[in-house]
Design an enzyme around this catalytic site. Structure first.
Site, PDB file in Angstrom:
ATOM      1  N   CYS A 335      22.910 -37.103 -22.108  1.00 28.64           N
ATOM      2  CA  CYS A 335      23.844 -37.661 -21.121  1.00 28.64           C
ATOM      3  C   CYS A 335      24.906 -36.679 -20.606  1.00 28.64           C
ATOM      4  O   CYS A 335      25.056 -36.541 -19.388  1.00 28.64           O
ATOM      5  CB  CYS A 335      24.527 -38.907 -21.656  1.00 28.64           C
ATOM      6  SG  CYS A 335      23.613 -39.805 -22.896  1.00 28.64           S
ATOM      7  N   ARG A 364      18.387 -35.463 -34.061  1.00 29.81           N
ATOM      8  CA  ARG A 364      19.343 -36.328 -34.748  1.00 29.81           C
ATOM      9  C   ARG A 364      19.110 -36.288 -36.244  1.00 29.81           C
ATOM     10  O   ARG A 364      17.975 -36.205 -36.707  1.00 29.81           O
ATOM     11  CB  ARG A 364      19.206 -37.768 -34.253  1.00 29.81           C
ATOM     12  CG  ARG A 364      19.587 -37.889 -32.787  1.00 29.81           C
ATOM     13  CD  ARG A 364      19.493 -39.312 -32.309  1.00 29.81           C
ATOM     14  NE  ARG A 364      19.683 -39.343 -30.863  1.00 29.81           N
ATOM     15  CZ  ARG A 364      19.505 -40.415 -30.107  1.00 29.81           C
ATOM     16  NH1 ARG A 364      19.139 -41.548 -30.676  1.00 29.81           N
ATOM     17  NH2 ARG A 364      19.695 -40.368 -28.814  1.00 29.81           N
ATOM     18  N   GLN A 382      13.115 -37.856 -25.402  1.00 28.79           N
ATOM     19  CA  GLN A 382      13.422 -39.113 -24.716  1.00 28.79           C
ATOM     20  C   GLN A 382      12.931 -39.013 -23.276  1.00 28.79           C
ATOM     21  O   GLN A 382      13.119 -37.989 -22.631  1.00 28.79           O
ATOM     22  CB  GLN A 382      14.933 -39.324 -24.662  1.00 28.79           C
ATOM     23  CG  GLN A 382      15.576 -39.663 -25.979  1.00 28.79           C
ATOM     24  CD  GLN A 382      17.059 -39.897 -25.780  1.00 28.79           C
ATOM     25  OE1 GLN A 382      17.780 -39.026 -25.289  1.00 28.79           O
ATOM     26  NE2 GLN A 382      17.527 -41.075 -26.155  1.00 28.79           N
ATOM     27  N   ASP A 384      14.269 -39.787 -20.596  1.00 31.33           N
ATOM     28  CA  ASP A 384      15.630 -40.165 -20.251  1.00 31.33           C
ATOM     29  C   ASP A 384      15.845 -40.142 -18.745  1.00 31.33           C
ATOM     30  O   ASP A 384      15.166 -39.421 -18.020  1.00 31.33           O
ATOM     31  CB  ASP A 384      16.578 -39.144 -20.900  1.00 31.33           C
ATOM     32  CG  ASP A 384      17.900 -39.765 -21.275  1.00 31.33           C
ATOM     33  OD1 ASP A 384      18.114 -40.943 -20.961  1.00 31.33           O
ATOM     34  OD2 ASP A 384      18.723 -39.050 -21.888  1.00 31.33           O
ATOM     35  N   HIS A 386      19.450 -40.894 -15.943  1.00 32.28           N
ATOM     36  CA  HIS A 386      20.770 -41.465 -15.684  1.00 32.28           C
ATOM     37  C   HIS A 386      20.883 -41.783 -14.211  1.00 32.28           C
ATOM     38  O   HIS A 386      20.446 -40.994 -13.374  1.00 32.28           O
ATOM     39  CB  HIS A 386      21.865 -40.507 -16.139  1.00 32.28           C
ATOM     40  CG  HIS A 386      21.858 -40.315 -17.622  1.00 32.28           C
ATOM     41  ND1 HIS A 386      21.194 -39.277 -18.222  1.00 32.28           N
ATOM     42  CD2 HIS A 386      22.382 -41.064 -18.610  1.00 32.28           C
ATOM     43  CE1 HIS A 386      21.327 -39.392 -19.536  1.00 32.28           C
ATOM     44  NE2 HIS A 386      22.033 -40.461 -19.797  1.00 32.28           N
ATOM     45  N   LYS A 466      24.172 -54.117 -22.050  1.00 31.43           N
ATOM     46  CA  LYS A 466      22.850 -53.486 -21.972  1.00 31.43           C
ATOM     47  C   LYS A 466      21.732 -54.512 -22.026  1.00 31.43           C
ATOM     48  O   LYS A 466      21.927 -55.651 -22.444  1.00 31.43           O
ATOM     49  CB  LYS A 466      22.666 -52.483 -23.105  1.00 31.43           C
ATOM     50  CG  LYS A 466      22.594 -53.137 -24.472  1.00 31.43           C
ATOM     51  CD  LYS A 466      22.114 -52.160 -25.536  1.00 31.43           C
ATOM     52  CE  LYS A 466      22.221 -52.828 -26.906  1.00 31.43           C
ATOM     53  NZ  LYS A 466      21.675 -52.065 -27.985  1.00 31.43           N
ATOM     54  N   HIS A 512      22.455 -45.486 -18.294  1.00 34.24           N
ATOM     55  CA  HIS A 512      21.514 -44.729 -19.133  1.00 34.24           C
ATOM     56  C   HIS A 512      20.261 -45.581 -19.251  1.00 34.24           C
ATOM     57  O   HIS A 512      20.367 -46.781 -19.464  1.00 34.24           O
ATOM     58  CB  HIS A 512      22.010 -44.542 -20.560  1.00 34.24           C
ATOM     59  CG  HIS A 512      23.389 -44.013 -20.695  1.00 34.24           C
ATOM     60  ND1 HIS A 512      23.642 -42.725 -21.066  1.00 34.24           N
ATOM     61  CD2 HIS A 512      24.597 -44.606 -20.559  1.00 34.24           C
ATOM     62  CE1 HIS A 512      24.952 -42.540 -21.148  1.00 34.24           C
ATOM     63  NE2 HIS A 512      25.553 -43.671 -20.839  1.00 34.24           N
TER      64      HIS A 512
HETATM   65 ZN   LIG Z   1      22.350 -41.280 -21.624  1.00 35.35          ZN
END
Ligand SMILES: [Zn+2]
Ligand SMILES: [Zn+2]
Length: 638
Positions: A335, A364, A382, A384, A386, A466, A512
């Site tokens: 992010c 992680r 991910q 991912d 945004h 979310k 996200h």
């Molecule tokens: Zn994010």
């Protein structure tokens, strides 16, 4: 005298205090027989609980999830009772309910064996058949400590001693066996009708590896035999589909202890599947108006301080590395990087929404004990993205994300979704107005798409509401994959802006979203969902060409070249082996199509086609084969 309001809106009046069971009896003998517990003003109680004042009451039976939990919890007591009967020197500790079952931890001088489990289960059946009443009593804390110490139950005494002084302790007795417990419990042991002990494992007292090792016995319990058998069948099926085993059999991936736990190596065949998944993902996103960014794997620790991760997310982050008097942090998330790209120039309201995707690999920290194949790892990618948008664009952006999510997941054969909407928790950032508007937008987007969802009131992250989407696999198991998370925090922390229509500086909204979640985990789910029988579009090897004798070698090479030219993933097997042997081997490797070439095929310029399920499709020319394959690939197996 009490007036009892029931869930159907009716109420009943009684001249004297009554028990939950009395009320059930008053409603009907069938309900009295089925009653496992009661819910008095929302609190679970035993059926013997006395009601003296006006109250709301629901009778809990094994049709209620709470009823099933009570059965499982009571089965844990039954397990402890059986163990104490058979092994009097074993000490009891704790026995909670878990998903689909329960466990109980015992201190014992040796490990329990499979034979022990069988004996314990048999004893449990006898105790259930005896239909012993389960009775609640109350003791003062110190008295209870003495009581358990006198019985030689040091662990129980220690647990009770850690409860604040002056509190009353409730105990449950069935036959000779007494356990500390908050309850509630079933009225008698005969109500446990369908259970099975599944395994035994070591576990540390209080979960601390400095403490002594206990013996943990796991079991499962259900309202009836049918449900128990269905669950046991699902367990066997899950075992058969285990992605770690299939991953090795098909040479898809490995985890190398030399490199460290939780780090995934994608082998060529696994990487082929990954590339198909990624290509499809990029294609769908491009069509949905996304752009793509590529960002580094480490960044100055200061960035993670600005984002707040160094504070609220530090437990999941690796220690920073030092270089050139600076500290660099391995990224646990993508992010802040996307925020930096945004901030690199000034944006106008006309630029929004911006949708930026990245296959972002993050690291992680995970306890080694928690690692599990591809499902729980330390490094993963991910899918991912945004979205940076204006407040008035939230709803349409969420609708877009929901459409994209369903299209993506349905392509992999997932058609059954469980959706959760989580709203504002007690501790949160952002004004009430923005929370309300954002939550309404999420709700409205779900409703406009006709998607059913469960509301998790107060279950959102501190920085925004979310939507979570769980998928159900081929054997009915749920997997959490997609998340769409609104964020009012990062735009604030990074002082993100855009220039509004009236030339003012405003904060964009940040969304996200990850649809697979983690590529590694999604791959694990896919392997188990398909049991390794990947549909044609995903199969790492789509066709295998098998020759009967070496006379067909050069024809086989021609066929290979022609199919590869069409972009198909093809193996060729020219070994001097019997054709039956070759067919068996490639079937075990789950190759969707086997092309058998003999003299007849060579002379007629055809291929004899078999499927991995053993179906013989006969001989056909390459054009006929290709049009069949094209249609199947386009359908993605759905
Ligand atoms: Zn994010
Ligand atoms: Zn209990």
């Amino acid at each position: 005298m009490p007036s009892v309001s029931l869930p159907d809106g009716s109420s009943r009046h009684f001249d004297a205090p009554v028990s939950v069971l009395d009320v059930a009896r008053d409603i009907g003998p069938g309900l009295a027989k089925a009653a496992l517990a009661g819910k008095v003003d929302g609190r679970l109680v035993d059926v013997r609980h006395e009601i003296a004042e006006d109250t709301d009451l629901a009778i809990v039976t094994d049709r209620d999830p709470e009823g099933v939990e009570i059965i499982r919890h009571s089965a844990a007591h039954l397990l402890a009772q059986a163990v104490k009967d058979l092994f009097p020197t074993a000490q009891v500790t704790i026995g909670p309910v878990i998903e689909n079952g329960f466990y109980y931890d015992f201190a014992f001088e040796r490990a329990f064996t499979p034979d022990d489990l069988e004996r314990i289960e048999k004893r449990m059946r006898e105790l259930a058949k005896a239909d012993l009443p389960v009775e609640r009593s109350v003791m003062e804390r110190d008295e209870a400590v003495e009581y358990f110490r006198d019985m030689g139950e040091e662990y129980k005494a220690e647990i009770i001693a850690s409860i604040p002084e002056g509190q009353d302790i409730s105990l449950y007795r069935q036959g000779e066996f007494v356990d500390l417990c908050r309850g509630p419990h079933i009225p008698s042991t005969g109500r446990i009708k369908a259970f099975k002990l599944t395994k035994v494992a070591g576990a540390y007292w209080r979960g601390d590896s400095d403490n002594e090792m206990l013996q943990r016995i796991y079991g499962t319990a259900w309202p009836n035999k049918e449900q128990l058998n269905a669950y046991l069948e699902q367990l066997r099926e899950a075992e058969r589909r285990d992605h770690r085993r299939i991953g090795t059999e098909l040479d898809l991936f490995s985890i190398q202890e030399d490199a460290g736990g939780g780090l995934v190596f994608w082998h060529p065949k696994g990487a082929r599947i990954r590339r198909v998944i990624e290509n499809f993902w990029f294609e769908l996103h491009e069509r949905a108006g996304y752009d793509f960014v590529v960002t580094p794997h480490i960044a100055n620790l200061e960035l993670w301080k600005t984002s707040g991760h160094a504070d609220f997310y530090s437990e999941s982050m690796y220690e920073p590395m030092e270089d050139d008097n600076q500290s660099f942090q391995l990224k646990p998330m993508n992010c802040p990087f996307h925020v930096l790209v945004y901030k690199d120039r000034l944006h106008s309201y006309r630029d929004l929404p911006l949708r930026w995707g990245e296959m972002g690999t993050v690291y992680r920290r995970e306890m080694s004990g928690a690692l599990h194949g591809l499902m729980r790892v330390r490094g993963f990618t991910q899918d991912d993205a945004h979205i940076f948008c204006r407040e008035d664009q939230i709803e349409s952006e969420i609708i877009g994300v929901l459409e994209l999510t369903l299209e993506l997941l349905e392509a992999f054969g997932f058609n059954n979704f469980d959706i959760n909407l989580s709203t504002k928790p007690e501790d949160s950032v952002g004004s009430d107005a923005i929370w309300e508007h954002a939550t309404d937008s999420l709700r409205s987007a779900l409703e406009k798409k006709g998607l059913e969802y469960t509301l998790d009131e107060g279950g959102g992250a501190f920085y925004g509401p979310k939507i979570d989407i769980k998928i159900r696999d081929a054997i009915g198991r749920q997997w959490q994959c997609s998340t769409v998370q609104l964020d009012f925090n990062l735009p604030e922390r990074f002082d993100m802006e855009y220039v509004s229509e009236s030339n003012e500086r405003k904060r964009p909204i940040m969304i996200h979203r990850a649809l697979f979640g983690s590529l590694e985990r999604f791959f694990g789910v896919l392997i188990e969902h398909y049991a390794g029988l990947f549909p044609l579009w995903l199969a790492p090897v789509q066709l295998a060409i098998l020759t009967i004798t070496e006379r067909q070698d050069s024809y086989a090479r021609e066929v290979l070249a022609a199919l590869r030219k069409k972009g198909l993933r093809v193996d060729i097997d020219l070994r001097n082996e019997k054709i039956g042997f070759k067919i068996r081997e490639h079937t075990i490797k789950r190759v969707p199509y086997l092309l058998v070439l003999g003299d007849r095929e060579m002379d007629t310029n055809t291929v004899a086609v078999r499927t991995r399920s053993g179906e013989d499709l006969g001989s056909m020319g390459l054009d006929a084969l290709l049009s069949r394959l094209d249609a199947e690939i386009a359908s993605r197996g759905n």
